[in-house]
Each structure stands twice: as structure tokens, then as C-alpha cells.
Design a protein around this motif. Sequence first.
Motif, PDB file in Angstrom:
ATOM      1  N   GLN A 162     -39.756 -73.531  20.193  1.00 15.49           N
ATOM      2  CA  GLN A 162     -38.494 -72.807  20.190  1.00 15.49           C
ATOM      3  C   GLN A 162     -37.856 -72.907  21.579  1.00 15.49           C
ATOM      4  O   GLN A 162     -38.548 -73.058  22.590  1.00 15.49           O
ATOM      5  N   GLU A 163     -36.553 -72.804  21.584  1.00 13.19           N
ATOM      6  CA  GLU A 163     -35.790 -72.860  22.824  1.00 13.19           C
ATOM      7  C   GLU A 163     -35.423 -71.442  23.241  1.00 13.19           C
ATOM      8  O   GLU A 163     -34.896 -70.668  22.433  1.00 13.19           O
ATOM      9  N   THR A 164     -35.713 -71.098  24.473  1.00  8.95           N
ATOM     10  CA  THR A 164     -35.429 -69.755  24.977  1.00  8.95           C
ATOM     11  C   THR A 164     -33.960 -69.631  25.360  1.00  8.95           C
ATOM     12  O   THR A 164     -33.260 -70.634  25.548  1.00  8.95           O
ATOM     13  N   PRO A 165     -33.459 -68.388  25.473  1.00  5.41           N
ATOM     14  CA  PRO A 165     -32.062 -68.216  25.913  1.00  5.41           C
ATOM     15  C   PRO A 165     -31.784 -68.838  27.277  1.00  5.41           C
ATOM     16  O   PRO A 165     -30.641 -69.179  27.581  1.00  5.41           O
ATOM     17  N   GLU A 166     -32.836 -68.992  28.103  1.00  7.33           N
ATOM     18  CA  GLU A 166     -32.641 -69.586  29.426  1.00  7.33           C
ATOM     19  C   GLU A 166     -32.602 -71.110  29.376  1.00  7.33           C
ATOM     20  O   GLU A 166     -32.428 -71.772  30.402  1.00  7.33           O
ATOM     21  N   GLY A 167     -32.794 -71.698  28.158  1.00  9.39           N
ATOM     22  CA  GLY A 167     -32.742 -73.145  28.022  1.00  9.39           C
ATOM     23  C   GLY A 167     -34.086 -73.829  28.113  1.00  9.39           C
ATOM     24  O   GLY A 167     -34.167 -75.063  28.057  1.00  9.39           O
ATOM     25  N   LYS A 168     -35.198 -73.072  28.264  1.00 14.33           N
ATOM     26  CA  LYS A 168     -36.530 -73.655  28.315  1.00 14.33           C
ATOM     27  C   LYS A 168     -37.060 -73.872  26.902  1.00 14.33           C
ATOM     28  O   LYS A 168     -36.665 -73.182  25.959  1.00 14.33           O
ATOM     29  N   THR A 169     -37.969 -74.830  26.757  1.00 13.48           N
ATOM     30  CA  THR A 169     -38.571 -75.107  25.451  1.00 13.48           C
ATOM     31  C   THR A 169     -40.034 -74.694  25.477  1.00 13.48           C
ATOM     32  O   THR A 169     -40.789 -75.114  26.368  1.00 13.48           O
ATOM     33  N   GLU A 170     -40.429 -73.851  24.529  1.00 19.30           N
ATOM     34  CA  GLU A 170     -41.814 -73.408  24.396  1.00 19.30           C
ATOM     35  C   GLU A 170     -42.470 -74.174  23.256  1.00 19.30           C
ATOM     36  O   GLU A 170     -41.921 -74.270  22.154  1.00 19.30           O
ATOM     37  N   PHE A 171     -43.648 -74.720  23.525  1.00 19.65           N
ATOM     38  CA  PHE A 171     -44.362 -75.550  22.562  1.00 19.65           C
ATOM     39  C   PHE A 171     -45.413 -74.711  21.839  1.00 19.65           C
ATOM     40  O   PHE A 171     -46.238 -74.043  22.488  1.00 19.65           O
ATOM     41  N   ASN A 172     -45.386 -74.728  20.506  1.00 21.82           N
ATOM     42  CA  ASN A 172     -46.341 -73.947  19.712  1.00 21.82           C
ATOM     43  C   ASN A 172     -47.648 -74.723  19.575  1.00 21.82           C
ATOM     44  O   ASN A 172     -47.681 -75.796  18.967  1.00 21.82           O
ATOM     45  N   ASN A 173     -48.724 -74.133  20.107  1.00 23.44           N
ATOM     46  CA  ASN A 173     -50.033 -74.790  20.055  1.00 23.44           C
ATOM     47  C   ASN A 173     -51.106 -73.931  19.394  1.00 23.44           C
ATOM     48  O   ASN A 173     -52.268 -74.338  19.335  1.00 23.44           O
ATOM     49  N   HIS A 174     -50.725 -72.752  18.889  1.00 19.40           N
ATOM     50  CA  HIS A 174     -51.659 -71.900  18.151  1.00 19.40           C
ATOM     51  C   HIS A 174     -51.018 -71.514  16.815  1.00 19.40           C
ATOM     52  O   HIS A 174     -49.817 -71.224  16.744  1.00 19.40           O
ATOM     53  N   TYR A 175     -51.849 -71.496  15.769  1.00 20.24           N
ATOM     54  CA  TYR A 175     -51.330 -71.225  14.433  1.00 20.24           C
ATOM     55  C   TYR A 175     -52.188 -70.155  13.759  1.00 20.24           C
ATOM     56  O   TYR A 175     -53.412 -70.325  13.624  1.00 20.24           O
ATOM     57  N   ASP A 176     -51.564 -69.066  13.371  1.00 24.07           N
ATOM     58  CA  ASP A 176     -52.209 -68.070  12.506  1.00 24.07           C
ATOM     59  C   ASP A 176     -51.891 -68.427  11.070  1.00 24.07           C
ATOM     60  O   ASP A 176     -50.721 -68.382  10.648  1.00 24.07           O
ATOM     61  N   ILE A 177     -52.923 -68.789  10.308  1.00 23.57           N
ATOM     62  CA  ILE A 177     -52.748 -69.247   8.928  1.00 23.57           C
ATOM     63  C   ILE A 177     -53.180 -68.124   7.996  1.00 23.57           C
ATOM     64  O   ILE A 177     -54.353 -67.726   7.989  1.00 23.57           O
ATOM     65  N   PHE A 178     -52.256 -67.611   7.222  1.00 24.22           N
ATOM     66  CA  PHE A 178     -52.536 -66.555   6.232  1.00 24.22           C
ATOM     67  C   PHE A 178     -52.488 -67.181   4.842  1.00 24.22           C
ATOM     68  O   PHE A 178     -51.442 -67.688   4.406  1.00 24.22           O
ATOM     69  N   ILE A 179     -53.628 -67.146   4.141  1.00 29.11           N
ATOM     70  CA  ILE A 179     -53.728 -67.775   2.825  1.00 29.11           C
ATOM     71  C   ILE A 179     -53.985 -66.687   1.783  1.00 29.11           C
ATOM     72  O   ILE A 179     -54.963 -65.934   1.891  1.00 29.11           O
ATOM     73  N   GLU A 180     -53.111 -66.618   0.806  1.00 27.06           N
ATOM     74  CA  GLU A 180     -53.269 -65.668  -0.284  1.00 27.06           C
ATOM     75  C   GLU A 180     -54.019 -66.349  -1.434  1.00 27.06           C
ATOM     76  O   GLU A 180     -53.703 -67.491  -1.792  1.00 27.06           O
ATOM     77  N   TYR A 181     -54.987 -65.638  -1.994  1.00 31.28           N
ATOM     78  CA  TYR A 181     -55.761 -66.199  -3.100  1.00 31.28           C
ATOM     79  C   TYR A 181     -55.767 -65.211  -4.263  1.00 31.28           C
ATOM     80  O   TYR A 181     -55.557 -64.007  -4.085  1.00 31.28           O
ATOM     81  N   HIS A 182     -56.029 -65.734  -5.450  1.00 30.42           N
ATOM     82  CA  HIS A 182     -56.027 -64.925  -6.665  1.00 30.42           C
ATOM     83  C   HIS A 182     -57.310 -65.181  -7.448  1.00 30.42           C
ATOM     84  O   HIS A 182     -57.705 -66.344  -7.634  1.00 30.42           O
ATOM     85  N   GLU A 183     -57.965 -64.112  -7.874  1.00 27.71           N
ATOM     86  CA  GLU A 183     -59.160 -64.228  -8.713  1.00 27.71           C
ATOM     87  C   GLU A 183     -58.737 -64.337 -10.176  1.00 27.71           C
ATOM     88  O   GLU A 183     -58.046 -63.455 -10.692  1.00 27.71           O
TER      89      GLU A 183
END
Length: 637
Positions: A162-183
Motif C-alpha cells: 500500500q502507498e502511504t499518504p506521504e508517498g512511501k510504499t509499504e510491502f506486505n510480507n506477512h499474511y494472516d489466513i482465516f479459513i472457514e470450514y463446514h462439517e
Amino acid sequence: MQLRRSAPALLLAPLASAFYLPGVAPTSYKKDDLVPLTVNTIKPAAGPDGPLRSVVSYDYYTPEFGFCKPADGPKDVSESLGSILFGDRIKTSPFELKMKHNETCKTLCKHAYSGASAAFVNEGIRNGVSLNWMVDGLPAGQRAIDQVTGNPYYNPGFFVGQETPEGKTEFNNHYDIFIEYHEVSGDPDHLRVVGVLVEPYSRHYTGAVTAESCQRPPPPITLDEAAGTEVTFTYSVYWLPSSTTWATRMDPYFYPYSANIQWFSLINSAIVVIFLVLTVASVLVRALRKDIARYNRLDQINLDDLSGTSALEDGVQEDSGWKLVHGDVFRTPSHPLLLSIFLGNGAQIFVMAGFTLCFALLGFLSPSNRGALGTIMIILYTFLGIIGGYTSARVYKAMQGEKWKLNIALTPLFVPGIVFSTFFLLNLFLWARGSSGAVPFTTMLVIILIWFVISVPLSFAGSWLGFRAPAVEPPVRTNQIPRQIPPPTTYLKPIPSMLLVGILPFGAIFVELHFVMNSLWSNRIYYMFGFLFLCYGLMIMTSAAVTVLMVYFLLCSENYNWQWRSFLAAGTCGGYIFLNALIYWVSNLSLSSLTGHVLYIGYSLLISFLFFILTGSIGYFSSWWFVQKIYKSIKID
């Protein structure tokens, strides 16, 4: 969400729930079973508050992005032809997901970005490129809220950074993965994936990665374009039970188009079409009944009865309009070969579109079966070549064309050749940019093979049947010397009449076309096939009615050149579609490269060209039926 679907689909839902369509059968897992996470192309996407900035996609394992690879290397996942043509490139990933087994801050790999790679990734972040993962074939997305309706939905894909209001770019290197399952029926040994959400974060790890590292908010990481940056990739997995069934797991991914707007537009278009058809029918029936009665009454006047002389003179003076051109109305138009080729391909596209929409309406083209829509369109168009060849041959024979061999050869080659050549040239731009959206050369060969091995022979067979069938005889004889055409009024001149006729069928599909454009260019799933089917029917009726009305006025002004005029006038709808694409280009897109502009304009021209042939053929055949009917109803000496 289910209530916004069309009524026919709701009526057929109980029938469809008893079985699963091929290719979309569910997969059940037990606890700790490996659930595959595959990766797709990196595609640009429009942000919630910003326009789309690029249309160029990249392979997930493009070296400049530096994403982690499996230990034994990424492997390709088999895809359908339609999926490949629409830019999908699905591959395996190094993520290990075990059913109902949570993971916290698990290290994936480390990668050192050079200055050039950092500049490439930062440019992609500014252009809004997003990752597209799939877990058990289900797109991984993010929760989003529609800005207009306020309805929540899952937006497929998530941004690389994402690009910050100051014009810097932040790189996403961590992912929280939420998986829904059904029995399934409460059986813990039959677990199915019914939802996948990913929340990406930018984390600058300064020491060893631990579970606590993901709990506290560390500073974001930015890629240094001068010195380079080392990045550690991590992820966490959380399994959540859900009451969502497998059959409805795609519903949250459907973008919440405003059903009220669509119903209002549809009802408005339907009312306009009904009034238009009724007006055309009443005007034509009343006028034609009066004309036909007068013309047939004049033919019964006894020329030897002197007392009938004045009546005859009065009748001859009234004998004007469309009957006067009966000796020229079926005269062969200019360039009959080209017109017959267009009409043959138009009939082929017409039937293909109708069958495709019927299959989609009945649920046979599930969004979970990637590429099914494109695949069925290619298959139908290929096997419907026999209809294109037959229609072209019958029309050309009725026009007394003499170059029948050329007609047989060009019907399956001319229009598809234009489409394929344009597609190939646009593909060259993608190849030059190194985009994964470029269709592989082997796939190009497969398309050519299908074209020449199946479609062309079927078209030849249809042309053979068409030329062997008896010619369609006109109800009146054609004079040897063509009649002089008087100067037309302003609204019957070619350009004004084309603009007037083409705007009405475009108005019938305008709103739905906007939603289709949003889905096509904004990486959203389109599913409102019920509305699309009804709009297609309204477009057909509008094109037919308004073209017939124009042809009647044309014949009444003693202009018998109705063949090309009817085709071009109705086909102008394609021109309005291209104009709408240009407006969308200016107002909704902010493309940053020449390649993006060329691709958008090129594909818009291609779609408009196919619509031009489709609506033009509808206008011609409805006008041909009308002209045949009226001249069969009068007595010609």
C-alpha cells in the motif's frame, strides 16, 4: 444475496441441488489433512477510492517480486482453455495448510531485493497489483464494503502493498489466513472449505521471528531502491467453523451490485421496448393494411370502363411509396459477398450468445469452475460454424452471387481472422512486457488447430448444404433497369438514420453493460446472468423493431437500398458500445503505461466489432422478413 438472483434460477434451484456439475464437485478433508493453497497471476485491481491504473498482469513467481517458491519448485496446475485465455496461470505454493491446525507466525523464506527489484515492486504497488490465491479452489479475498449500497462482500485478491499518504510504499510480507470450514452433517471426518480471507501486513523483523513478533505491531517494511532490502516472509493460519454450506460458499464473493438499480433499469427498458414494439406494430399494421387494400383495389379497376377513368387517375396519383419500388426492392445490393459473410458470422454469434446465456442462467457455468464461460463460448462458436456457413450460403445464393467458392472460403476465415489477428497483435504487447496474461504460443496453436480442424470443415459443410438448398425466391420480379432514387429527407440520410436506430438497442443494455465492464476490468466476479439474459432479449426486440420501422420509412421514400442500410443502422449499436468504453476509459481508468492504453482500446474495439456484426445481423434478418411479408401481400401485374 440469493434473493437478488433471477426468478428462473430460483425456480430451478431445487432441481440443481440434487447433483454437482462436472469439475466443481466438493472435496472433503479430515483433521490435519493437507489443504492445497495455489497461487494465480498477480493482477492489477482498483482500490476502493482509486481508479484502475494498469491492466498488465504478471506471473506469481516473476523473479522481481521475489515470492517464496516450493522446495521442489512450483508446478503448473491444469487449467481449461477459457481459463488460460482469461489470464489464469495457477501454480503450487510453499504454504502448508493442515485442516483445523492453526499456525502462528510461521516463517516461509527470506529474500534479498536488489535496487532494481525494489523499484519494480514499488511501481507495482503504486499501480495497485494484487495477489490472487486459492484454497481448495476458492479465491482468497478481503472483506470489503460497497461504497454505494453499504453491503459487505469478499473482494477476491489482496494488494501486494500500500502507498502511504506521504508517498512511501509499504510491502506486505506477512499474511494472516482465516479459513472457514463446514462439517457435513456434523461429521468431523467430512470437513469442507467454505471461505478464505487474508489480511496482509507489512512487518520489518529486526531479530528472530517468534510468535510474539506477530502479536506486537512492528514498523512496516519498505523496499530501498538504492541499497536493496532483505525481507522475511511469514504467515499465520486460523481455522474457523462456519454454518455456510459448500453449495453457497461463492455467494460472499459476488460483488453486491444494486439489484434495485438493475430492476429499475430492466423494467424501464422493458416498458420502452413494449411501447416501441406496439407503436411500430400499430403504425405498420394500420399503414400497411391501408396501402395493401388501396393497391389491390387499383389492380381490380376495369380499364375498359370509361366511367372508371377518373377513379383510375386518382388511384394512380395515390399509387406512391413502397409499392413503386417493388421492381427494385430485391435487387442485389453492392458487395453482396461481404454482406453475406457478415450475416453468416452474425447468425453464428447470435446462436452462440443465446446458448451461452441459457447455460449460465441454468447454473451450468458456475463461477467456482474457472474459465467455464470462456471455454463454452469457444466450443459453441466452433461447432456452430455449420450455422454460419449455411446462413452465409443461403443469403449469398438469394442475392444471386456468383463467387460461391470465395463465399465458402471466406465465411469461416474473414471475421475470425480479423478477431484472431487483433488478439495476436495485442498479445504481442503483453509478450513484450513479460506479462503472464500473454497467451502462450502453444495455446495459440491449439486455437488455430481447433479453428481449422473443426470450425472450418463444419462451415464448409454448412455452405455446401446452403448452396444445394433451393434459392429463396423473391415474391416480385426485379426490373432490369434500376429505378432512380429521389433525394432523401434529413432523418433518412445514412448517418442520421444510423445514429437514431443504434441508440435504442444500446439503451436497452446500457446499465447491464456498465456492470459487465466493472467486472471485466476491476477483477470482480459477474454472476447476474438472469438480468443479462433479459437484456439480451430486449436488445434483440429493440434492434428488430426500430430497424423495421426505418426500412418502412425508407421504402416509402422510394429508396430500395435497404439491405446494407438495415445492417449498418442496427450495427451502430456496436459504435455506441465503443463510445461508452471510451467514456469509461476517461472517467474510471488511470492507466500508467502505453501498453495498458493499447490493450484497453484494442479489446474494446474487438468487442464493439463483434456487437456490430451481431446487432447488424438482427436488423437485417428482421427487415428481410418484413420486406418479404409486405410484398407477398400485394398483387403485382
